[in-house]
Design a protein around this motif. Structure first.
Motif, PDB file in Angstrom:
ATOM      1  N   LYS A 167     -12.281 160.139  17.754  1.00 55.41           N
ATOM      2  CA  LYS A 167     -11.514 160.178  16.503  1.00 55.41           C
ATOM      3  C   LYS A 167     -10.175 160.898  16.676  1.00 55.41           C
ATOM      4  O   LYS A 167      -9.238 160.657  15.922  1.00 55.41           O
ATOM      5  N   LEU A 168     -10.092 161.787  17.665  1.00 58.64           N
ATOM      6  CA  LEU A 168      -8.887 162.586  17.876  1.00 58.64           C
ATOM      7  C   LEU A 168      -8.043 162.117  19.072  1.00 58.64           C
ATOM      8  O   LEU A 168      -6.887 162.503  19.200  1.00 58.64           O
ATOM      9  N   ALA A 169      -8.623 161.301  19.933  1.00 53.17           N
ATOM     10  CA  ALA A 169      -7.938 160.877  21.162  1.00 53.17           C
ATOM     11  C   ALA A 169      -6.872 159.811  20.883  1.00 53.17           C
ATOM     12  O   ALA A 169      -7.054 158.942  20.033  1.00 53.17           O
ATOM     13  N   ASP A 170      -5.757 159.912  21.617  1.00 54.01           N
ATOM     14  CA  ASP A 170      -4.717 158.880  21.529  1.00 54.01           C
ATOM     15  C   ASP A 170      -5.100 157.648  22.339  1.00 54.01           C
ATOM     16  O   ASP A 170      -4.775 156.522  21.970  1.00 54.01           O
ATOM     17  N   PHE A 171      -5.769 157.875  23.473  1.00 52.95           N
ATOM     18  CA  PHE A 171      -6.194 156.782  24.353  1.00 52.95           C
ATOM     19  C   PHE A 171      -7.623 157.037  24.811  1.00 52.95           C
ATOM     20  O   PHE A 171      -8.017 158.183  25.016  1.00 52.95           O
ATOM     21  N   ILE A 172      -8.382 155.954  24.967  1.00 52.27           N
ATOM     22  CA  ILE A 172      -9.756 156.056  25.463  1.00 52.27           C
ATOM     23  C   ILE A 172      -9.868 155.144  26.677  1.00 52.27           C
ATOM     24  O   ILE A 172      -9.498 153.973  26.620  1.00 52.27           O
ATOM     25  N   VAL A 173     -10.363 155.709  27.783  1.00 52.44           N
ATOM     26  CA  VAL A 173     -10.541 154.944  29.013  1.00 52.44           C
ATOM     27  C   VAL A 173     -12.017 154.988  29.379  1.00 52.44           C
ATOM     28  O   VAL A 173     -12.580 156.076  29.575  1.00 52.44           O
ATOM     29  N   GLU A 174     -12.651 153.810  29.434  1.00 50.25           N
ATOM     30  CA  GLU A 174     -14.053 153.766  29.844  1.00 50.25           C
ATOM     31  C   GLU A 174     -14.120 153.703  31.362  1.00 50.25           C
ATOM     32  O   GLU A 174     -13.476 152.863  31.985  1.00 50.25           O
ATOM     33  N   ASN A 175     -14.915 154.622  31.931  1.00 48.23           N
ATOM     34  CA  ASN A 175     -15.012 154.719  33.375  1.00 48.23           C
ATOM     35  C   ASN A 175     -16.404 154.307  33.848  1.00 48.23           C
ATOM     36  O   ASN A 175     -17.240 155.142  34.166  1.00 48.23           O
ATOM     37  N   VAL A 176     -16.619 152.995  33.863  1.00 47.28           N
ATOM     38  CA  VAL A 176     -17.860 152.450  34.405  1.00 47.28           C
ATOM     39  C   VAL A 176     -17.529 151.814  35.744  1.00 47.28           C
ATOM     40  O   VAL A 176     -18.118 152.142  36.766  1.00 47.28           O
ATOM     41  N   ASP A 177     -16.549 150.936  35.746  1.00 47.05           N
ATOM     42  CA  ASP A 177     -16.044 150.293  36.962  1.00 47.05           C
ATOM     43  C   ASP A 177     -14.763 151.040  37.339  1.00 47.05           C
ATOM     44  O   ASP A 177     -13.778 151.011  36.595  1.00 47.05           O
ATOM     45  N   LEU A 178     -14.772 151.719  38.484  1.00 47.01           N
ATOM     46  CA  LEU A 178     -13.655 152.584  38.859  1.00 47.01           C
ATOM     47  C   LEU A 178     -12.332 151.831  38.969  1.00 47.01           C
ATOM     48  O   LEU A 178     -11.290 152.322  38.516  1.00 47.01           O
ATOM     49  N   LYS A 179     -12.374 150.626  39.521  1.00 49.01           N
ATOM     50  CA  LYS A 179     -11.129 149.849  39.661  1.00 49.01           C
ATOM     51  C   LYS A 179     -10.521 149.549  38.286  1.00 49.01           C
ATOM     52  O   LYS A 179      -9.316 149.709  38.079  1.00 49.01           O
ATOM     53  N   LEU A 180     -11.354 149.144  37.342  1.00 56.36           N
ATOM     54  CA  LEU A 180     -10.869 148.867  35.983  1.00 56.36           C
ATOM     55  C   LEU A 180     -10.362 150.136  35.309  1.00 56.36           C
ATOM     56  O   LEU A 180      -9.336 150.119  34.635  1.00 56.36           O
ATOM     57  N   ALA A 181     -11.078 151.246  35.517  1.00 52.97           N
ATOM     58  CA  ALA A 181     -10.671 152.517  34.910  1.00 52.97           C
ATOM     59  C   ALA A 181      -9.314 152.958  35.458  1.00 52.97           C
ATOM     60  O   ALA A 181      -8.455 153.431  34.708  1.00 52.97           O
ATOM     61  N   LYS A 182      -9.099 152.788  36.755  1.00 48.94           N
ATOM     62  CA  LYS A 182      -7.804 153.142  37.355  1.00 48.94           C
ATOM     63  C   LYS A 182      -6.689 152.282  36.765  1.00 48.94           C
ATOM     64  O   LYS A 182      -5.605 152.784  36.467  1.00 48.94           O
TER      65      LYS A 182
END
Length: 193
Positions: A167-182
């Motif tokens: 609710k407070l974050a400007d951006f959310i990055v899901e880190n399941v697949d490292l390549k996609l997260a990067k």
């Protein structure tokens, strides 16, 4: 002056892995917990901690006994508040000095597990929340720390849930697949710059 990007995530979300990647891109990363521990190793701070709790919190080598200190503060919320009241302003000042030392950079990153809980996200230009499904986080921490599922869950339950942080974050990055997260982190950096 550099833009300050706060980065956080629950235990096992993969923050450290993504922070290492950010560093390879040439951006300075400040890890608040590491810097707090360094500050707490200073003789003057150890003396203040001992005075604060009126207890010996030293090892035989006159270093801070972190296990003894943890037992004191994690079983008494008032004592934890006292410790935080001593340490947080020191870390805040140290971070401000660090940002000034990196004024030539376009972006700097500050990692802290309690970015939203302490309100320090308000001192950042942007915030990024690193997430991963709970089962994946539990597996990562069990493997990394060689501890059982129940111990991991106890740690997880001491942190704010991701949906509160989101609710407070400007951006959310899901880190399941490292390549996609990067790729997502890179996209966020390009949008911020």
């Amino acid at each position: 002056m550099a833009k300050v990007i706060g980065i956080t995530g629950g235990i096992g979300s993969g923050k450290s892995t993504l922070l290492s990647y950010i560093e390879t891109l040439g951006y300075p990363v400040y890890i608040a917990d590491v810097e707090a521990k360094k500050l707490m190793d200073q003789e003057e701070i150890i003396s203040k901690i001992q005075f604060l709790f009126n207890e010996v919190v030293l090892t035989e080598d006159n270093l801070l006994d972190r296990q003894k200190l943890a037992k004191i503060v994690f079983n008494d919320s008032k004592k934890l508040e006292k410790l935080n009241a001593l340490i947080h302003p020191l870390v805040k000042k140290h971070f401000q000095d660090w940002v000034e030392a990196h004024a030539d950079k376009s972006l700097v990153f500050k990692e802290t597990a309690i970015l939203f809980e302490t309100g320090s996200y308000k001192e950042c230009d942007y915030s990024i929340l690193i997430t991963a499904p709970l089962d994946i986080r539990i597996e990562r921490v069990m493997k990394r720390d060689k501890i059982d599922r129940q111990t991991v869950l106890e740690r997880v339950n001491k942190q704010w849930p991701d949906d509160e942080k989101a609710k407070l974050a400007d951006f959310i990055v899901e880190n399941v697949d490292l390549k996609l997260a990067k790729n997502e982190i890179l996209d966020v950096i390009n949008r911020i710059k």
